[in-house]
Motif scaffolding. Structure first.
Motif, PDB file in Angstrom:
ATOM      1  N   UNK A  10     -39.371  50.316 -57.930  1.00  0.00           N
ATOM      2  CA  UNK A  10     -37.935  50.044 -57.808  1.00  0.00           C
ATOM      3  C   UNK A  10     -37.093  51.293 -58.082  1.00  0.00           C
ATOM      4  N   UNK A  11     -37.637  52.241 -58.821  1.00  0.00           N
ATOM      5  CA  UNK A  11     -36.914  53.492 -59.057  1.00  0.00           C
ATOM      6  C   UNK A  11     -37.052  54.462 -57.889  1.00  0.00           C
ATOM      7  N   UNK A  12     -38.122  54.338 -57.128  1.00  0.00           N
ATOM      8  CA  UNK A  12     -38.300  55.190 -55.953  1.00  0.00           C
ATOM      9  C   UNK A  12     -37.361  54.743 -54.828  1.00  0.00           C
ATOM     10  N   UNK A  13     -36.893  55.662 -53.992  1.00  0.00           N
ATOM     11  CA  UNK A  13     -36.051  55.258 -52.855  1.00  0.00           C
ATOM     12  C   UNK A  13     -36.811  54.293 -51.953  1.00  0.00           C
ATOM     13  N   UNK A  14     -36.096  53.384 -51.331  1.00  0.00           N
ATOM     14  CA  UNK A  14     -36.744  52.386 -50.483  1.00  0.00           C
ATOM     15  C   UNK A  14     -37.479  53.013 -49.305  1.00  0.00           C
ATOM     16  N   UNK A  15     -37.062  54.206 -48.891  1.00  0.00           N
ATOM     17  CA  UNK A  15     -37.675  54.861 -47.725  1.00  0.00           C
ATOM     18  C   UNK A  15     -38.590  56.016 -48.112  1.00  0.00           C
ATOM     19  N   UNK A  16     -39.065  56.038 -49.359  1.00  0.00           N
ATOM     20  CA  UNK A  16     -39.851  57.190 -49.804  1.00  0.00           C
ATOM     21  C   UNK A  16     -41.115  57.380 -48.968  1.00  0.00           C
ATOM     22  N   UNK A  17     -41.719  56.289 -48.495  1.00  0.00           N
ATOM     23  CA  UNK A  17     -42.966  56.417 -47.738  1.00  0.00           C
ATOM     24  C   UNK A  17     -42.767  57.206 -46.442  1.00  0.00           C
ATOM     25  N   UNK A  18     -41.559  57.128 -45.859  1.00  0.00           N
ATOM     26  CA  UNK A  18     -41.315  57.880 -44.621  1.00  0.00           C
ATOM     27  C   UNK A  18     -41.323  59.375 -44.879  1.00  0.00           C
ATOM     28  N   UNK A  70     -43.073  60.775 -47.422  1.00  0.00           N
ATOM     29  CA  UNK A  70     -44.462  61.113 -47.727  1.00  0.00           C
ATOM     30  C   UNK A  70     -45.235  61.361 -46.435  1.00  0.00           C
ATOM     31  N   UNK A  71     -44.942  60.566 -45.412  1.00  0.00           N
ATOM     32  CA  UNK A  71     -45.652  60.717 -44.143  1.00  0.00           C
ATOM     33  C   UNK A  71     -45.286  62.010 -43.431  1.00  0.00           C
ATOM     34  N   UNK A  72     -44.116  62.594 -43.768  1.00  0.00           N
ATOM     35  CA  UNK A  72     -43.694  63.858 -43.154  1.00  0.00           C
ATOM     36  C   UNK A  72     -44.182  65.074 -43.918  1.00  0.00           C
ATOM     37  N   UNK A  73     -44.791  64.855 -45.078  1.00  0.00           N
ATOM     38  CA  UNK A  73     -45.174  65.973 -45.943  1.00  0.00           C
ATOM     39  C   UNK A  73     -46.159  66.898 -45.244  1.00  0.00           C
ATOM     40  N   UNK A  74     -45.951  68.192 -45.412  1.00  0.00           N
ATOM     41  CA  UNK A  74     -46.852  69.185 -44.832  1.00  0.00           C
ATOM     42  C   UNK A  74     -48.248  69.056 -45.434  1.00  0.00           C
ATOM     43  N   UNK A  75     -48.311  68.763 -46.727  1.00  0.00           N
ATOM     44  CA  UNK A  75     -49.586  68.596 -47.418  1.00  0.00           C
ATOM     45  C   UNK A  75     -49.744  67.151 -47.871  1.00  0.00           C
ATOM     46  N   UNK A  76     -50.962  66.637 -47.926  1.00  0.00           N
ATOM     47  CA  UNK A  76     -51.176  65.268 -48.406  1.00  0.00           C
ATOM     48  C   UNK A  76     -50.647  65.105 -49.834  1.00  0.00           C
ATOM     49  N   UNK A 102     -46.020  59.506 -59.070  1.00  0.00           N
ATOM     50  CA  UNK A 102     -45.368  59.949 -57.835  1.00  0.00           C
ATOM     51  C   UNK A 102     -43.907  60.279 -58.088  1.00  0.00           C
ATOM     52  N   UNK A 103     -43.239  59.428 -58.866  1.00  0.00           N
ATOM     53  CA  UNK A 103     -41.817  59.654 -59.156  1.00  0.00           C
ATOM     54  C   UNK A 103     -41.614  61.038 -59.768  1.00  0.00           C
ATOM     55  N   UNK A 104     -42.367  61.341 -60.807  1.00  0.00           N
ATOM     56  CA  UNK A 104     -42.171  62.622 -61.484  1.00  0.00           C
ATOM     57  C   UNK A 104     -42.728  63.784 -60.667  1.00  0.00           C
ATOM     58  N   UNK A 105     -43.695  63.518 -59.814  1.00  0.00           N
ATOM     59  CA  UNK A 105     -44.160  64.552 -58.882  1.00  0.00           C
ATOM     60  C   UNK A 105     -43.019  64.976 -57.962  1.00  0.00           C
ATOM     61  N   UNK A 106     -42.250  64.009 -57.474  1.00  0.00           N
ATOM     62  CA  UNK A 106     -41.135  64.315 -56.585  1.00  0.00           C
ATOM     63  C   UNK A 106     -39.973  64.971 -57.330  1.00  0.00           C
ATOM     64  N   UNK A 107     -39.855  64.694 -58.627  1.00  0.00           N
ATOM     65  CA  UNK A 107     -38.799  65.328 -59.429  1.00  0.00           C
ATOM     66  C   UNK A 107     -39.081  66.808 -59.668  1.00  0.00           C
ATOM     67  N   UNK A 108     -40.338  67.130 -59.948  1.00  0.00           N
ATOM     68  CA  UNK A 108     -40.691  68.492 -60.355  1.00  0.00           C
ATOM     69  C   UNK A 108     -41.261  69.346 -59.232  1.00  0.00           C
ATOM     70  N   UNK A 156     -39.657  72.888 -42.697  1.00  0.00           N
ATOM     71  CA  UNK A 156     -38.286  73.398 -42.579  1.00  0.00           C
ATOM     72  C   UNK A 156     -37.345  72.837 -43.635  1.00  0.00           C
ATOM     73  N   UNK A 157     -37.749  71.751 -44.280  1.00  0.00           N
ATOM     74  CA  UNK A 157     -36.913  71.125 -45.309  1.00  0.00           C
ATOM     75  C   UNK A 157     -37.791  70.732 -46.488  1.00  0.00           C
ATOM     76  N   UNK A 158     -37.129  70.419 -47.610  1.00  0.00           N
ATOM     77  CA  UNK A 158     -37.861  69.855 -48.741  1.00  0.00           C
ATOM     78  C   UNK A 158     -37.158  68.589 -49.201  1.00  0.00           C
ATOM     79  N   UNK A 159     -37.951  67.699 -49.792  1.00  0.00           N
ATOM     80  CA  UNK A 159     -37.453  66.414 -50.285  1.00  0.00           C
ATOM     81  C   UNK A 159     -37.937  66.214 -51.715  1.00  0.00           C
TER      82      UNK A 159
END
Length: 271
Positions: free
Chosen positions: A47-55, A57-63, A72-78, A87-90
């Motif tokens: 519920x703390x992760x954005x509703x569209x976070x999986x989209x 993750x699927x665009x990530x250059x690396x798995x 995962x939440x804190x991985x995306x924070x740091x 070309x972008x970061x999330x």
């Protein structure tokens, strides 16, 4: 008959905790074993992760590998993910979970940016992107970026920042004030004067110096060693289809300049 709150089903405790904040969830885990189990559960952190976070993750250059939604939440924070072919970061803002993005230099519109007479494309070890843009010499300094408002966290106060460095031999950038503009849905919502040199005096054509007013925004050094200067702020609104345009222009006086190294434009929660 009295009931101990720790006797509530974990699903109930998780539901309550998820209505707070990520920070509160971490604090509540110290209350008891039952609270720790609920506070660390995937149901809570989903519920703390954005509703569209999986989209993203699927665009990530690396798995993206993670053992739990909290991890995962804190991985995306740091450690923001590189997306859109790098070309972008999330990433996420730690205290709120608001989505943050950075547009790389390659994703920006840079006047004469593809002309190697005026700009170099270089790799730097402490950049999150493969390439940065290094200014060789121009008199017309103009760059900008655009982001789809629908991918931002709705009804959130955002700010846009230029992330950059100055080469040791940079010149021509300390004697002019640049202007920035942010346009949302075609309307100008923010305009400011900035200077990429981190001091409040500038050189005048005759050799003198002049103190800049408090209305001129100056850069500050980040923990990652880059400089940033805020271009302006805006509210993301209700997620309506539209573009946020961010632009930067430094052409006063027609003087030539050199040594600006651009990593990108970061769009993140305004503090």
């Amino acid at each position: 008959m009295e009931m101990n709150i720790n006797q509530l089903p974990e699903e109930c405790i998780s539901q309550v905790i998820s209505l707070t904040t990520p920070r509160d969830a971490c604090v509540s885990s110290a209350v008891s074993f039952a609270f720790r189990s609920a506070a660390d559960s995937d149901a809570t952190w989903e519920r703390f992760l954005p509703s569209d976070y999986s989209s993203f993750l699927s665009q990530s250059v690396d798995p993206v590998v993670y053992a739990s939604k909290k991890e995962l939440y804190f991985r995306l924070c740091h450690h923001p993910l590189l997306i859109d072919r790098g070309l972008k970061s999330f990433g996420l803002e730690k205290s709120s979970g608001a989505k943050c993005f950075m547009l790389s230099a390659r994703a920006l519109n840079i006047a004469w940016g593809r002309d190697l007479r005026y700009w170099n494309w270089i790799s730097l070890p402490n950049s999150r992107f493969i390439e940065c843009a290094e200014l060789k010499e121009v008199c017309w300094l103009e760059l900008g970026g655009r982001i789809d408002s629908r991918i931002l966290t709705p009804n959130t106060a955002y700010a846009a920042y230029l992330i950059f460095k100055l080469a040791d031999n940079a010149w021509g950038l300390d004697n002019l004030i640049q202007t920035t503009k942010i346009t949302l849905f075609g309307d100008i919502v923010s305009e400011h004067s900035v200077c990429v040199c981190p001091r409040r005096v500038r050189r005048l054509p005759g050799g003198g110096i002049e103190e800049m007013g408090d209305d001129v925004r100056l850069p500050r050094e980040r923990q990652d060693g880059w400089l940033e200067v805020e271009w302006g702020d805006f509210d993301s609104g209700e997620g309506i289809d539209g573009e946020v345009d961010m632009s930067f222009l430094g052409v006063q006086g027609g003087n030539w300049k050199n040594g600006l190294i651009v990593e990108g434009i970061e769009v993140r929660l305004k503090h």
